[in-house]
Scaffold this active site. Sequence first.
Site, PDB file in Angstrom:
ATOM      1  N   ASP A   1       3.435   0.208  12.446  1.00 32.93           N
ATOM      2  CA  ASP A   1       2.069  -0.456  11.765  1.00 32.93           C
ATOM      3  C   ASP A   1       1.988  -1.919  12.063  1.00 32.93           C
ATOM      4  OD1 ASP A   1       1.378   1.891  10.830  1.00 32.93           O
ATOM      5  OD2 ASP A   1       1.956   1.265   8.644  1.00 32.93           O
TER       6      ASP A   1
ATOM      7  N   LYS B   1       0.921  -1.209  -0.136  1.00 30.39           N
ATOM      8  CA  LYS B   1      -0.181   0.040   0.011  1.00 30.39           C
ATOM      9  C   LYS B   1       0.837   1.134   0.118  1.00 30.39           C
ATOM     10  CE  LYS B   1      -1.836   1.636   3.924  1.00 30.39           C
ATOM     11  NZ  LYS B   1      -1.878   3.018   3.972  1.00 30.39           N
ATOM     12  N   ASN B   2       1.667   1.327   0.984  1.00 28.97           N
ATOM     13  CA  ASN B   2       2.468   2.469   1.291  1.00 28.97           C
ATOM     14  C   ASN B   2       3.495   2.617  -0.149  1.00 28.97           C
ATOM     15  OD1 ASN B   2       1.282   3.100   3.406  1.00 28.97           O
ATOM     16  ND2 ASN B   2       2.643   2.230   4.778  1.00 28.97           N
TER      17      ASN B   2
ATOM     18  N   ARG C   1      -4.256  10.667   4.110  1.00 24.66           N
ATOM     19  CA  ARG C   1      -3.112  11.561   4.412  1.00 24.66           C
ATOM     20  C   ARG C   1      -2.135  11.443   3.059  1.00 24.66           C
ATOM     21  NH1 ARG C   1      -2.684  13.765   9.199  1.00 24.66           N
ATOM     22  NH2 ARG C   1      -0.704  14.315   8.904  1.00 24.66           N
TER      23      ARG C   1
ATOM     24  N   ARG D   1      -8.867  -0.179   3.523  1.00 25.60           N
ATOM     25  CA  ARG D   1      -7.995   1.142   3.194  1.00 25.60           C
ATOM     26  C   ARG D   1      -6.472   0.483   2.995  1.00 25.60           C
ATOM     27  NH1 ARG D   1      -6.395   4.738   7.083  1.00 25.60           N
ATOM     28  NH2 ARG D   1      -5.288   5.736   5.657  1.00 25.60           N
TER      29      ARG D   1
ATOM     30  N   ARG E   1      -0.342  14.105  13.194  1.00 25.27           N
ATOM     31  CA  ARG E   1       0.838  13.863  12.402  1.00 25.27           C
ATOM     32  C   ARG E   1       1.239  14.921  11.414  1.00 25.27           C
ATOM     33  NH1 ARG E   1      -0.711   7.966   9.943  1.00 25.27           N
ATOM     34  NH2 ARG E   1      -2.832   8.662  10.432  1.00 25.27           N
ATOM     35  N   PRO E   2       1.694  16.197  11.763  1.00 32.41           N
ATOM     36  CA  PRO E   2       2.046  17.173  11.167  1.00 32.41           C
ATOM     37  C   PRO E   2       2.527  17.110   9.739  1.00 32.41           C
ATOM     38  CG  PRO E   2       3.171  17.365  13.106  1.00 32.41           C
ATOM     39  CD  PRO E   2       2.590  16.072  12.997  1.00 32.41           C
TER      40      PRO E   2
ATOM     41  N   CYS F   1      -6.521   8.265   9.011  1.00 28.04           N
ATOM     42  CA  CYS F   1      -7.085   7.582  10.531  1.00 28.04           C
ATOM     43  C   CYS F   1      -7.182   8.529  11.382  1.00 28.04           C
ATOM     44  CB  CYS F   1      -5.778   6.657  10.942  1.00 28.04           C
ATOM     45  SG  CYS F   1      -6.050   5.064   9.941  1.00 28.04           S
TER      46      CYS F   1
END
Length: 424
Positions: free
Chosen positions: A308, A25-26, A95, A400, A124-125, A119
């Site tokens: 994760d 996914k990532n 995100r 997701r 999570r800036p 999420c």
Amino acid sequence: MAVLDKFIINGGKKLSGEVEVSGAKNATLALMPATILAPGKSVLKNTPELNDVFTMIKLLKHIGAEISFENGILTIDSKSINNFSAPYEHVKKMRASVYVLGPLLARFGEAKVSLPGGCAWGPRPINLHLEAMKKLGADIDLEEGYIIAKAKNLKGSKIHFDVSSVGATGNALMAAVLAKGTTIISNAAIEPEITQLALYLLSMGAKIEGINTSRLEIEGVDTLKPAEVSTIPDRIETGTLLAAGAITKSKITLKNADEKIIESILEKFKVCGCKIFSENKKITIDCIDADLKAVSITTSIYPGFPTDMQAQWTALMSLANGKSTVADTIYFDRFNHVPELNRLGAKILVEKNIAVIEGVQKLKGAKVMSTDLRASACLVLAGLAAEGITEVLRVYHLDRGYQRIEEKLKSLGADINRVESKEY
């Protein structure tokens, strides 16, 4: 009243057989925006069918890309992109949508990207992304929830991340490949997904040195060409499926798996008492006769134990012999799954960013609620091992990041079904 899917799991079944791991996914969510950089048709093979991928497809179509997706082959034609705005309706769901910022700036000199969602846990800036773009010469403003970025010409610069960030590294890398001059990114993330992104950019004609290290040196080029890539296996899905074998004390084999990118996870399974065999892109876990030992973990950036996998490991440790701790140094507040695991009979206390787990003999089925992607996975794992029926509500979180995980588990012998759930 909303109609949302849920899983009904009749636990206690042994698993066996082989199942294939999907593409990461990532990695996919970084590769897709990278295609913006080179006008023409790019081909992404082994692309997983996930809600996050479909969200990114909608976003890329919104900005003008032409896309086809069939049998894991994603073709993106970025030649016709003519809109540089990523609206809230798409970005709020994920995100990773902020990944379009760097490529749009690099190719077109402007971008308007909504501040991201995703999420429902943890701050999570994205300040690291924005500071990197500023270093490359972009003017950045925040207006009505949008990032407004403009740059006539991006220029190479030195970018140092105080905190190693996968997303910021990827965004900076994609912007830098078309910037004039040399860019050096220090304290860059070295996750496999970033390594694949860098190698993909290299195949498009980028000039990058230091790949797979924390110091990347990029010499900007004038243009890039479309390229083809096959997405690496998803290391978190690999770990989750291995945990399914462990928590049910079964023996299963994963195909299309890469043991090299999950060494920290495999090591913990071995210490826990499971047997691990790896060859020819296959990983077998054998826990049939395992006396699961309590093994503490502390999450850290790659190559450490991934955040994760924290929730899934917590589920496994709830049935291990002895007491263990799970400390998350990446996201301090990522423990929404703990109250739900305790509903199933686990004994877990959370103190700040550490879960203290006392292993129990058995879990008992109950109705539990998914709160985020990995929390959902951990509840499914617990349900597989629990006595009786477990209902896992709101599994859209799972969709997701896992491609039809219930079908994969069912093929291994799990009694798990997706049904509609009416919720207020």
